[in-house]
Design an enzyme around this catalytic site. Sequence first.
Site, PDB file in Angstrom:
ATOM      1  N   HIS A   1      -6.058  -9.876  -3.587  1.00  0.00           N
ATOM      2  CA  HIS A   1      -4.654  -9.548  -3.371  1.00  0.00           C
ATOM      3  C   HIS A   1      -4.267 -10.246  -2.072  1.00  0.00           C
ATOM      4  CE1 HIS A   1      -1.345  -6.888  -1.736  1.00  0.00           C
ATOM      5  NE2 HIS A   1      -0.856  -7.380  -2.851  1.00  0.00           N
TER       6      HIS A   1
ATOM      7  N   LYS B   1       6.728 -10.158 -11.763  1.00  0.00           N
ATOM      8  CA  LYS B   1       6.933  -8.725 -11.606  1.00  0.00           C
ATOM      9  C   LYS B   1       7.584  -8.185 -12.870  1.00  0.00           C
ATOM     10  CE  LYS B   1       5.394  -8.475  -7.372  1.00  0.00           C
ATOM     11  NZ  LYS B   1       4.030  -7.935  -7.158  1.00  0.00           N
TER      12      LYS B   1
HETATM   13 MG   LIG Z   1       0.121  -6.573  -6.974  1.00  0.00          MG
END
Ligand SMILES: [Mg+2]
Length: 365
Positions: free
Chosen positions: A300, A169
């Site tokens: 995803h 992230k």
């Molecule tokens: Mg993502």
Amino acid sequence: MKITGVETIVLRREVKNPVSDSLHTYDAGCTLVTRIFTDEGITGYATTNFGRVKSGPDTVKIIIDREMTPLITGEDPFFARRIRDKLWVGSEYFGTVGVANFAIAAIDIAIWDIVGKALGQPVCKILGGCRDRIPAYAMVGWYYKNGESEYVKHCTDAVEEGFRAVKLKVGRDSLEDDIRRIKAIRNTLGEGFRIMVDANCAFDETEAMRRGRVYEQLGVYWFEEPMQPYMRDSHVRLAAALDIPIAIGENYYTRHQFYDVIKMGAVDIIQPDNRRAGGVTEWMDIGAVSEAAGLKLASHGGGPANVNILCAIPNAIYLESGSLKNENQMLVTQLSMKDGEILLPDAPGMGTEVREDFIKAHRVS
Ligand SMILES: [Mg+2]
């Protein structure tokens, strides 16, 4: 064969150590289990997970119970496209995009689970399989409560488990912080491992351009969700300006939205989400559209349902996954990995059947 009924079950688990991305914290631990029953005694399963939005499973449950169950009862599960069209029409007043698709997807996956079980084959083979394993990357580079040490440990644990790619992230803090996070993992893992970054829609176009250039220089494999999904023109300009592949798709619904962003040139790697995209039937169409456009595709989310689908899509390159220790807790079918790839499970159906002891332990309604 006829569908005789549907049961939806809300499960909740306590999340002891919530993780965060640039904008959100995942503290919900909620799942809706959808079970579809047939007159031949075969039961199809689907799970709809919510890492955030604690009311998510209850909302989807109401849509399935009250709006969709009456539409599919009596239908033959082998007519998946007819059922999809019926659900689409039945939900268009409140659906077409949004949470109605979570409900359509759950029903579609459970229906394909029935079809696979009836034929005694994993659904991948019924769809026309093109591989029996798919490369997987570990989505483990979250923002953790305990900061750097926990972050690095989750990435090294994933590599020990067998993953050869990890996703990090970025975008919560400064670009300098992003660089530090990327270099920390690159220096720990060494070369030979792929690193992807995911901004979870944190940037505007100027900032996405500025940071994307740096990620590119750092050898990052893809730049995921730089901006909000409705900023389509900005994605087109970004994808044209940068060499690093732009990966988007988890916030798009149905083959129609995918067709639009693909046609515009807004994306290099498309990433359908099993819940939002609309299930197996919709995924296969999205896969065909993206392949014709010359794009790569990655999921995803992970689990056996995604493995079955990706192994039947020629241009699929990656399964997203957490640690298999976590992924394997809920389901009867256990995934395994070899040489950085997740193997297609042998289990007939989608591999989505939920363990009864897990349901018992976490059922709330
Ligand atoms: Mg993502």
